[in-house]
Design an enzyme around this catalytic site. Sequence first.
Site, PDB file in Angstrom:
ATOM      1  CG  ASP A  67      -0.365  -0.306   2.639  1.00 37.54           C
ATOM      2  OD1 ASP A  67       0.769  -0.546   2.786  1.00 37.54           O
ATOM      3  OD2 ASP A  67      -1.065  -0.638   3.474  1.00 37.54           O
ATOM      4  CG  ASP A 136      -9.074  -0.745  12.167  1.00 33.97           C
ATOM      5  OD1 ASP A 136      -7.570  -1.509  11.095  1.00 33.97           O
ATOM      6  OD2 ASP A 136      -9.071   0.320  11.270  1.00 33.97           O
ATOM      7  CD  GLU A 143      -8.194   1.707   7.498  1.00 34.56           C
ATOM      8  OE1 GLU A 143      -8.778   0.351   8.487  1.00 34.56           O
ATOM      9  OE2 GLU A 143      -8.378   2.684   8.064  1.00 34.56           O
TER      10      GLU A 143
END
Length: 263
Positions: A67, A136, A143
């Site tokens: 990324d 998370d 996400e």
Amino acid sequence: MEIIIARDYEEMSKISADIIASQIRKKHDSVLGLATGDTPLGTYKELLRLHREEGLDFSKIKSFNLDEYHGLAPLHPNSYNFFMQEHLFKHINTIPANEFVPQGNTEDPEEFCAWYERKIQEAGGIDLQVLGIGRDGHIAFNEPGSSLASRTRVKALVRKTIEDNARFFSSIDEVPRFAITMGVGTILDARRILLVANGQKKAEVCAQFIEGPVTSQITASALQLHSHVTVVLDEEAASKLQRKDYYNWVRDNKQLVHKKIGR
Ligand code: GLP
């Protein structure tokens, strides 16, 4: 999933570097998927040592990073491109044309993401994908709520990730709100996956993705669907696992287990 609980960060880094090194020794032109973040720094340091002291050869390796922040130029000091140069590439003998990191400042992200997927295919697919994990449960920048079939694309970051990554920027307002990231589907296409995690702050999420249900709310849990995943944790990150005794027994009886399962 194979779960290896290391004593501490140092041992975690050594075990994961050994897994990467043996992949390279087995196949000199391996295609590696690489990650950024604090977690793999020790692993990369150990790879540099293996290169320097034991001649580990990266000259035929191709690598694809997971990324990059959308909007940051490759030379921006907070870009993942820059991170990779500083912490790995400039110290080893990879060929620059074989080091692929998403280009954050591309003018046409959609076209770029399609090109990135194509380049991975043309390279023959990723042999070993290295991953960290966000608090998370994200892998790369997938996400919560990301499709478990997603491919490389632009993704909006959640508040927690922006806050976690603010430590690298002079203020939270400077943290990009978007990233270009391989998708969960892209990651699952790798032949083998190695996830590393350390520290108490990752304990809860490690228990969730290893022992909880598969859910797009914790995208790392999709790794349960892959047939060859190794997770290397330090004691703290492993502290909330329910089945620690089993993982440790398997590790202590590795030779016997490998003989039985044929790996
Ligand atoms: C970022 C990266 C992830 C990385 C995560 C954890 O969000 N996109 O690939 O795994 O941070 O980083 P750290 O290793 O610093 O905890």
